[in-house]
Design a protein around this motif. Structure first.
Motif, PDB file in Angstrom:
ATOM      1  N   GLY A 193       0.851  -1.199   0.072  1.00  0.00           N
ATOM      2  CA  GLY A 193      -0.149   0.052   0.078  1.00  0.00           C
ATOM      3  C   GLY A 193       0.964   1.204  -0.076  1.00  0.00           C
ATOM      4  O   GLY A 193       2.144   1.181  -0.423  1.00  0.00           O
ATOM      5  N   GLU A 194       0.453   2.314   0.501  1.00  0.00           N
ATOM      6  CA  GLU A 194       0.916   3.597   0.333  1.00  0.00           C
ATOM      7  C   GLU A 194       1.936   4.018   1.433  1.00  0.00           C
ATOM      8  O   GLU A 194       1.532   3.349   2.601  1.00  0.00           O
ATOM      9  N   LYS A 195       3.107   4.210   1.143  1.00  0.00           N
ATOM     10  CA  LYS A 195       4.210   4.386   2.258  1.00  0.00           C
ATOM     11  C   LYS A 195       4.397   5.957   2.392  1.00  0.00           C
ATOM     12  O   LYS A 195       4.235   6.518   1.366  1.00  0.00           O
ATOM     13  N   TYR A 196       5.075   6.170   3.488  1.00  0.00           N
ATOM     14  CA  TYR A 196       5.304   7.549   3.680  1.00  0.00           C
ATOM     15  C   TYR A 196       6.858   7.741   4.200  1.00  0.00           C
ATOM     16  O   TYR A 196       7.171   6.710   4.770  1.00  0.00           O
ATOM     17  N   TYR A 197       7.405   8.851   3.642  1.00  0.00           N
ATOM     18  CA  TYR A 197       8.886   8.982   3.753  1.00  0.00           C
ATOM     19  C   TYR A 197       9.200  10.145   4.058  1.00  0.00           C
ATOM     20  O   TYR A 197       8.417  11.210   3.804  1.00  0.00           O
ATOM     21  N   ILE A 198      10.254  10.519   4.949  1.00  0.00           N
ATOM     22  CA  ILE A 198      10.847  11.957   5.070  1.00  0.00           C
ATOM     23  C   ILE A 198      12.275  11.892   4.364  1.00  0.00           C
ATOM     24  O   ILE A 198      13.297  10.995   4.538  1.00  0.00           O
ATOM     25  N   VAL A 199      12.358  13.031   3.579  1.00  0.00           N
ATOM     26  CA  VAL A 199      13.660  12.874   2.471  1.00  0.00           C
ATOM     27  C   VAL A 199      14.500  14.146   3.062  1.00  0.00           C
ATOM     28  O   VAL A 199      13.787  15.363   3.205  1.00  0.00           O
ATOM     29  N   HIS A 200      15.677  14.166   3.537  1.00  0.00           N
ATOM     30  CA  HIS A 200      16.535  15.013   3.879  1.00  0.00           C
ATOM     31  C   HIS A 200      17.507  15.543   2.742  1.00  0.00           C
ATOM     32  O   HIS A 200      18.419  14.590   2.312  1.00  0.00           O
ATOM     33  N   LEU A 201      17.323  16.493   2.086  1.00  0.00           N
ATOM     34  CA  LEU A 201      18.210  17.063   0.887  1.00  0.00           C
ATOM     35  C   LEU A 201      19.291  18.001   1.557  1.00  0.00           C
ATOM     36  O   LEU A 201      19.421  18.722   2.251  1.00  0.00           O
ATOM     37  N   SER A 202      20.571  17.768   0.913  1.00  0.00           N
ATOM     38  CA  SER A 202      21.907  18.536   1.214  1.00  0.00           C
ATOM     39  C   SER A 202      22.782  18.318  -0.078  1.00  0.00           C
ATOM     40  O   SER A 202      22.519  17.509  -0.676  1.00  0.00           O
ATOM     41  N   ILE A 203      23.771  19.355  -0.002  1.00  0.00           N
ATOM     42  CA  ILE A 203      24.633  19.501  -1.173  1.00  0.00           C
ATOM     43  C   ILE A 203      25.669  18.179  -1.026  1.00  0.00           C
ATOM     44  O   ILE A 203      26.414  17.985   0.062  1.00  0.00           O
ATOM     45  N   ALA A 204      25.864  17.464  -1.997  1.00  0.00           N
ATOM     46  CA  ALA A 204      26.749  16.410  -2.013  1.00  0.00           C
ATOM     47  C   ALA A 204      27.893  16.737  -2.502  1.00  0.00           C
ATOM     48  O   ALA A 204      29.277  16.204  -2.023  1.00  0.00           O
ATOM     49  N   LYS A 205      28.047  17.532  -3.801  1.00  0.00           N
ATOM     50  CA  LYS A 205      29.374  17.907  -4.545  1.00  0.00           C
ATOM     51  C   LYS A 205      29.341  19.036  -5.178  1.00  0.00           C
ATOM     52  O   LYS A 205      28.288  19.557  -5.713  1.00  0.00           O
ATOM     53  N   LYS A 206      30.306  19.826  -5.102  1.00  0.00           N
ATOM     54  CA  LYS A 206      30.369  20.990  -6.010  1.00  0.00           C
ATOM     55  C   LYS A 206      31.538  21.016  -6.816  1.00  0.00           C
ATOM     56  O   LYS A 206      32.564  20.510  -6.669  1.00  0.00           O
ATOM     57  N   ASN A 207      31.556  21.854  -7.961  1.00  0.00           N
ATOM     58  CA  ASN A 207      32.645  22.010  -9.093  1.00  0.00           C
ATOM     59  C   ASN A 207      33.622  23.067  -8.400  1.00  0.00           C
ATOM     60  O   ASN A 207      33.393  23.913  -7.486  1.00  0.00           O
ATOM     61  N   ILE A 208      34.402  23.399  -9.355  1.00  0.00           N
ATOM     62  CA  ILE A 208      35.615  24.292  -8.798  1.00  0.00           C
ATOM     63  C   ILE A 208      34.892  25.815  -9.046  1.00  0.00           C
ATOM     64  O   ILE A 208      35.462  26.722  -8.367  1.00  0.00           O
ATOM     65  N   LYS A 209      33.912  25.987  -9.538  1.00  0.00           N
ATOM     66  CA  LYS A 209      33.475  27.173  -9.908  1.00  0.00           C
ATOM     67  C   LYS A 209      32.164  27.509  -8.610  1.00  0.00           C
ATOM     68  O   LYS A 209      31.526  28.396  -8.630  1.00  0.00           O
ATOM     69  N   GLY A 210      32.134  26.498  -7.707  1.00  0.00           N
ATOM     70  CA  GLY A 210      31.284  26.766  -6.624  1.00  0.00           C
ATOM     71  C   GLY A 210      29.854  26.144  -6.836  1.00  0.00           C
ATOM     72  O   GLY A 210      28.704  26.343  -6.301  1.00  0.00           O
ATOM     73  N   GLN A 211      29.812  25.566  -8.191  1.00  0.00           N
ATOM     74  CA  GLN A 211      28.143  25.184  -8.579  1.00  0.00           C
ATOM     75  C   GLN A 211      27.885  23.905  -8.124  1.00  0.00           C
ATOM     76  O   GLN A 211      28.517  22.967  -8.291  1.00  0.00           O
ATOM     77  N   VAL A 212      26.547  23.642  -7.582  1.00  0.00           N
ATOM     78  CA  VAL A 212      26.428  22.110  -7.397  1.00  0.00           C
ATOM     79  C   VAL A 212      26.117  21.252  -8.360  1.00  0.00           C
ATOM     80  O   VAL A 212      25.545  21.659  -9.151  1.00  0.00           O
ATOM     81  N   THR A 213      26.821  20.275  -8.267  1.00  0.00           N
ATOM     82  CA  THR A 213      26.886  19.230  -9.316  1.00  0.00           C
ATOM     83  C   THR A 213      26.067  17.722  -8.880  1.00  0.00           C
ATOM     84  O   THR A 213      25.467  17.141  -9.796  1.00  0.00           O
ATOM     85  N   GLN A 214      25.919  17.733  -7.504  1.00  0.00           N
ATOM     86  CA  GLN A 214      25.479  16.384  -7.040  1.00  0.00           C
ATOM     87  C   GLN A 214      24.492  16.968  -5.843  1.00  0.00           C
ATOM     88  O   GLN A 214      25.221  17.538  -4.877  1.00  0.00           O
ATOM     89  N   VAL A 215      23.246  16.500  -5.596  1.00  0.00           N
ATOM     90  CA  VAL A 215      22.543  16.648  -4.179  1.00  0.00           C
ATOM     91  C   VAL A 215      22.266  15.184  -3.624  1.00  0.00           C
ATOM     92  O   VAL A 215      21.892  14.368  -4.542  1.00  0.00           O
ATOM     93  N   LEU A 216      22.574  15.149  -2.301  1.00  0.00           N
ATOM     94  CA  LEU A 216      22.343  13.938  -1.798  1.00  0.00           C
ATOM     95  C   LEU A 216      20.882  13.973  -1.044  1.00  0.00           C
ATOM     96  O   LEU A 216      20.581  14.839  -0.561  1.00  0.00           O
ATOM     97  N   GLY A 217      20.104  12.863  -1.197  1.00  0.00           N
ATOM     98  CA  GLY A 217      18.826  12.607  -0.631  1.00  0.00           C
ATOM     99  C   GLY A 217      18.972  11.407   0.398  1.00  0.00           C
ATOM    100  O   GLY A 217      19.417  10.309  -0.098  1.00  0.00           O
TER     101      GLY A 217
END
Length: 721
Positions: free
Chosen positions: A161-185
């Motif tokens: 049946g239907e399941k319930y989740y809590i997802v915590h999102l955060s920055i996983a990786k940035k490039n040399i320009k400071g741009q976020v390339t990966q987001v960890l969930g």
């Protein structure tokens, strides 16, 4: 990491030292070493320096390797701990790649287990929740926030049946320009917590609905007879302003004028209707408000006790309502209808007071002019409130009344000399969304020449009256049916109780007369048998009364019917004759339903006991089948059977056969039928006199687990000695 850098610096220093010696060696070819130095000593120094550098390099190399191995072991331990934490906390980790826009499910060691494109990953979750999570991910990618937490649900298509989740999102990786390339969930399963919240909410809702209902007065007295709780409806009925203050004053059960004639300690399940004088109602200490009215106060209530397993009293619940207004309203409406009829007959006599009557009664004046075909409605004699044409009058009526309106208008157009009295329902609705019903009473009015000039009369809103009459008719019919059923039940019950009771008294009186001592065991045995019959009969009467009053609570929980079936059958066959062979056919290893096994087991037990009572020799067989989401249970015996005249009436209470004998206690089959109907099923019976009886129970159950036995032996029988 610092050891690795140190090792790297040392290697570079060693190489530079060796390289720096090369120019010196080359220069040594032209330099006069013999003049300043001994060439053999120089060579020895160089070789020694090289050996020392090599040894130190090897030492630091081995030290770096050992350090790397130790770090690897620590990392493996951390991975194991992380895996245990993820398993225990029901956690999953995934990474959103901003370049590919793919979602990668990763393990505790960081390995990619599975990769999803946006469409396939979105199918795993609720559409709206997934859009909210995507919005949060994009905010993190745009550096609007560092972390975020999102509540998300599954799509509900899996087996659980239907399941319930809590997802915590955060920055996983940035490039040399400071741009976020990966987001960890980090996704945590909180379905169990949500289920607990739902169950708690349901429990609170049930309590709120039952106790704090706005339609019924609810009062609770504890084991000492002290009032501990009451709802707002009870406060309104009894004129209580401050509920908390009333509870602190410790009012006792006997102080309530409606219940002071009931023994608090012995009360079980009692329904009563009390009528007390208004003076007694105002003088009692329980009420906070004094009404100052005269007459009687009418109150009906259901008094129910709560006891523990040892039979000790825990408290008493009272559900009731003050029906004085309903009784007085009925009398008032009846008097109003009579007043209205008298006003119509003597309208000319009361013409001077009609405006006053309109203001206090809500009646409207109506007038119809056949010449203009206009229908006028007004709330005073001097001023018209509404002017309607014939077509408008017809359209305002409900379709089934349009012919009536058209006929009345046609009669007035033809100047009928008779009064027009009609009650119609209109398309107009009141504030309660009900169709407004209007009663028209119109009489022809003649001019100076003695001819009919127009029709004048009254219009009254009859919506409340008709609604009340309809409800009163329904309640009256129910009350009459309940009264007839109660009288019949009480008559049969008193007769059936009197029979074993007379036997007990008769044999007890024999002890006081001259008798042979050898007969005393017979007297005692008869007294015991009739006492058991009386006790069983009273228990069945009380249980059936609880079922009729909807006081038997049916629980809905998962149970394995295959595990319970044999034991309930055996409990029903406790007193079977030694000459009877009993058998149970249980074709399933596991058969899990959601329902009330306790009441279903009681029905099976009563059928088996009834079969053993009427079977002195032969066989009794109990079995069940499950097909097409229906559970079919049957109990078949080769006993005395039921005659054709009695068979159609076996579901009635206290049924006797043609010989005047009760069918069981007279309540066995009615109790079984009542229990099965409460569970949504039905009962059927087939019997032939002298050949036996078969009873079937049909229940619409949906099985959650079905597991049949591999080798079924239907010839296995247990003989009760």
């Amino acid at each position: 990491m610092s050891l690795k850098i140190l090792h790297h610096l040392f290697r570079r220093t060693t190489v530079l030292a060796v390289v720096s010696l090369i120019p010196a060696i080359l220069q040594a070819r032209t330099f006069d070493f013999d003049k300043y130095f001994d060439s053999d000593h120089i060579t020895a120094y160089v070789v020694a320096a090289f050996l020392i550098a090599t040894t130190v390099s090897l030492f630091y190399n081995r030290l770096y390797i050992y350090r790397e191995q130790d770090l690897k072991k620590q990392q493996e331990k951390q991975n194991i701990r992380l895996s245990l934490i993820m398993q225990t906390g029901k956690l999953r980790m995934w990474i959103y790649d901003t370049e590919t826009r793919h979602y990668k499910l990763v393990s505790a060691k960081g390995h990619v287990l599975e990769e999803f494109n946006p469409v396939s990953f979105a199918k795993l979750f609720n559409r709206d929740d997934f859009e909210a999570m995507r919005s949060a991910i994009f905010d993190i990618c745009e550096n609007k926030r560092l972390t975020d937490t999102v509540n998300i649900r599954s799509n509900g298509n899996d087996e659980e049946g239907e399941k319930y989740y809590i997802v915590h999102l955060s920055i996983a990786k940035k490039n040399i320009k400071g741009q976020v390339t990966q987001v960890l969930g980090v996704q945590r399963d909180v379905s169990a917590e949500q289920e607990k919240k739902k169950n708690t909410s349901k429990l609170m809702m049930r309590y709120h609905t039952v106790f704090n209902s706005s339609l019924v007065d609810m009062l609770y007295y504890d084991k000492d007879g002290v009032l501990t709780d009451l709802n707002d409806t009870a406060c309104q009925s009894f004129g209580i302003v401050d509920k908390e203050a009333l509870i602190k004053e410790k009012h006792y059960f006997h102080e309530n004028a409606f219940f002071n004639n009931i023994d608090f300690r012995k009360v079980e399940h009692t329904h009563l209707t009390s009528i007390i004088a208004q003076s007694e109602y105002d003088e009692t200490r329980f009420w906070a408000a004094k009404t100052g009215r005269s007459g009687n106060v009418y109150y009906e209530a259901s008094v129910n006790s709560k006891r523990n397993e040892a039979g000790e009293l825990l408290g008493v619940y009272i559900a009731g309502r003050n029906i004085s207004e309903m009784v007085n309203s009925f009398h008032t409406q009846k008097e109003g209808a009579n007043t209205l009829k008298a006003a119509i007959k003597h309208i000319q006599e009361y013409i001077d007071n009609i405006n006053y009557a309109l203001r206090i009664s809500g009646v409207r004046l109506v007038d119809y002019d056949p010449k203009t075909s206009h229908f006028t409605i007004s709330n005073t004699i001097e001023k018209s409130q509404l002017l309607l044409s014939q077509l408008r009058c017809i359209r305002l009526a409900m379709p089934r009344y349009r012919r009536t309106v058209s006929s009345a208008l046609n009669r007035m157009d033809h100047l009928t000399p008779y009064a027009i009295e009609e009650t119609i329902e209109t398309e107009i609705r009141d504030e309660k969304k009900r169709q407004i019903a209007l009663m028209f009473n119109m009489v022809p009015m003649k001019n100076a020449k003695g001819k009919i000039g127009h029709y004048f009369g009254l219009c009254r809103n009859m919506t409340d009256i008709l609604e009340t009459e309809r409800l009163l008719a329904i309640e009256t019919k129910k009350a009459q049916e309940a009264e007839l059923l109660k009288e019949s039940f009480l008559t049969n019950m008193s007769y059936e109780i009197r029979t074993p009771l007379n036997s007990v008294l008769g044999f007890a009186e024999l002890f006081e007369l001259e008798h042979d001592e050898a007969d005393e065991p017979v007297y005692v045995e008869e007294i015991k048998n009739n006492t058991n019959i009386l006790l069983r009969l009273i228990n069945d009467i009380l249980y059936l009364s609880r079922i009729d009053a909807d006081m038997v609570e049916f629980k809905h929980e998962d149970f394995d019917f295959a595990e319970y079936f044999d034991s309930y059958c055996q409990m029903g066959w406790t007193g079977v004759s030694p000459d009877v062979r009993v058998s149970v056919e249980n074709p399933f290893e596991h058969l899990v339903f959601n329902g009330d096994i306790e009441h279903l087991g009681k029905a099976i037990q009563m059928l088996c006991a009834l079969a053993s009572h009427y079977t002195s020799q032969g066989t009794i067989r109990a079995k069940y089948e499950y097909r097409r989401e229906e559970l079919v249970i049957s109990v078949e015996d080769s006993g005395s059977g039921i005659d054709p005249e009695t068979l159609p009436k076996v579901f009635d209470r206290f049924v006797r056969d043609k010989n005047g004998c009760l069918f069981g206690t007279g309540l066995d089959i009615p109790i079984v039928e009542a229990l099965v109907k409460k569970m949504g099923g039905s009962v059927e019976i087939s019997s032939e006199l002298g050949k036996g009886t078969t009873v079937w129970i049909f229940l619409p159950f949906r099985a959650k687990v079905i597991e049949k036995k591999s080798n079924i032996d239907y010839n296995m029988e247990s003989v009760i000695a």
